[in-house]
Write a protein that holds these residues in place. Structure first.
Motif, mmCIF file in Angstrom:
data_model
loop_
_atom_site.group_PDB
_atom_site.id
_atom_site.type_symbol
_atom_site.label_atom_id
_atom_site.label_comp_id
_atom_site.label_asym_id
_atom_site.label_seq_id
_atom_site.Cartn_x
_atom_site.Cartn_y
_atom_site.Cartn_z
ATOM 1 N N LYS A 54 0.856 -1.189 0.000
ATOM 2 C CA LYS A 54 0.000 0.000 0.000
ATOM 3 C C LYS A 54 0.889 1.234 0.000
ATOM 4 O O LYS A 54 1.944 1.252 0.628
ATOM 5 C CB LYS A 54 -0.916 -0.015 1.215
ATOM 6 C CG LYS A 54 -1.873 -1.195 1.194
ATOM 7 C CD LYS A 54 -2.677 -1.263 2.469
ATOM 8 C CE LYS A 54 -3.547 -2.511 2.452
ATOM 9 N NZ LYS A 54 -4.259 -2.677 3.717
ATOM 10 N N THR A 95 1.349 -7.369 -0.310
ATOM 11 C CA THR A 95 0.309 -6.413 -0.705
ATOM 12 C C THR A 95 -0.578 -6.004 0.462
ATOM 13 O O THR A 95 -1.367 -5.073 0.337
ATOM 14 C CB THR A 95 -0.553 -6.972 -1.853
ATOM 15 O OG1 THR A 95 -1.253 -8.130 -1.398
ATOM 16 C CG2 THR A 95 0.294 -7.309 -3.063
ATOM 17 N N HIS A 138 -4.453 1.168 -1.344
ATOM 18 C CA HIS A 138 -3.872 0.922 -2.658
ATOM 19 C C HIS A 138 -4.396 1.966 -3.639
ATOM 20 O O HIS A 138 -5.495 2.487 -3.470
ATOM 21 C CB HIS A 138 -4.279 -0.459 -3.180
ATOM 22 C CG HIS A 138 -3.551 -1.580 -2.532
ATOM 23 N ND1 HIS A 138 -2.208 -1.809 -2.720
ATOM 24 C CD2 HIS A 138 -3.989 -2.560 -1.695
ATOM 25 C CE1 HIS A 138 -1.843 -2.872 -2.043
ATOM 26 N NE2 HIS A 138 -2.900 -3.355 -1.408
#
Length: 124
Positions: A25, A57, A68
């Motif tokens: 992120k 992630t 994100h």
């Protein structure tokens, strides 16, 4: 020019767009919104590919207020789902899913299978 100028500079690479694989992120919701707006202004695209339950992630943390940016392309064995709303469940988060060779092998397998529809959506 600050952050907005930097985002405009990144978004100006319209040829092909911005692609990331296994990215963590990058900022808070405001940053993600501003980045996505810059991408749209330049008629470019930002595709972030997530391989199944890639633990990287999830970082910096599911608790922190990070988000994100860009359009999700969710990659699993035999499938690539582009533009999915919301983040898929992680199940058992895995650092093995962060292996770039696995990303590569799965994309090559999709290409060899003749399943070009999802891959083509990444280059519209």
């Amino acid at each position: 020019t600050g952050v907005r100028g930097a985002m405009d500079e990144v978004a100006s690479f319209r040829r092909g767009g911005v692609y990331s694989f296994g990215a963590r992120k990058v900022g808070d919701d405001a940053f993600a919104d501003a980045f996505d707006a810059a991408i749209d202004r330049h008629r470019a695209q930002a595709i972030r590919v997530r391989n199944d339950s890639d633990a990287v992630t999830m970082l910096p943390s599911v608790v922190a207020t990070y988000a994100h940016a860009g359009t999700l392309a969710y990659l699993t064995a035999g499938a690539l789902e582009v533009g999915r709303e919301g983040e898929p469940e992680y199940g058992m988060a895995s650092t093995a899913d962060h292996d770039m060779r696995l990303y590569y092998d799965r994309l090559v397998a999709l290409r060899k299978s003749g399943d070009y529809e999802a891959l083509e959506r990444c280059s519209d």
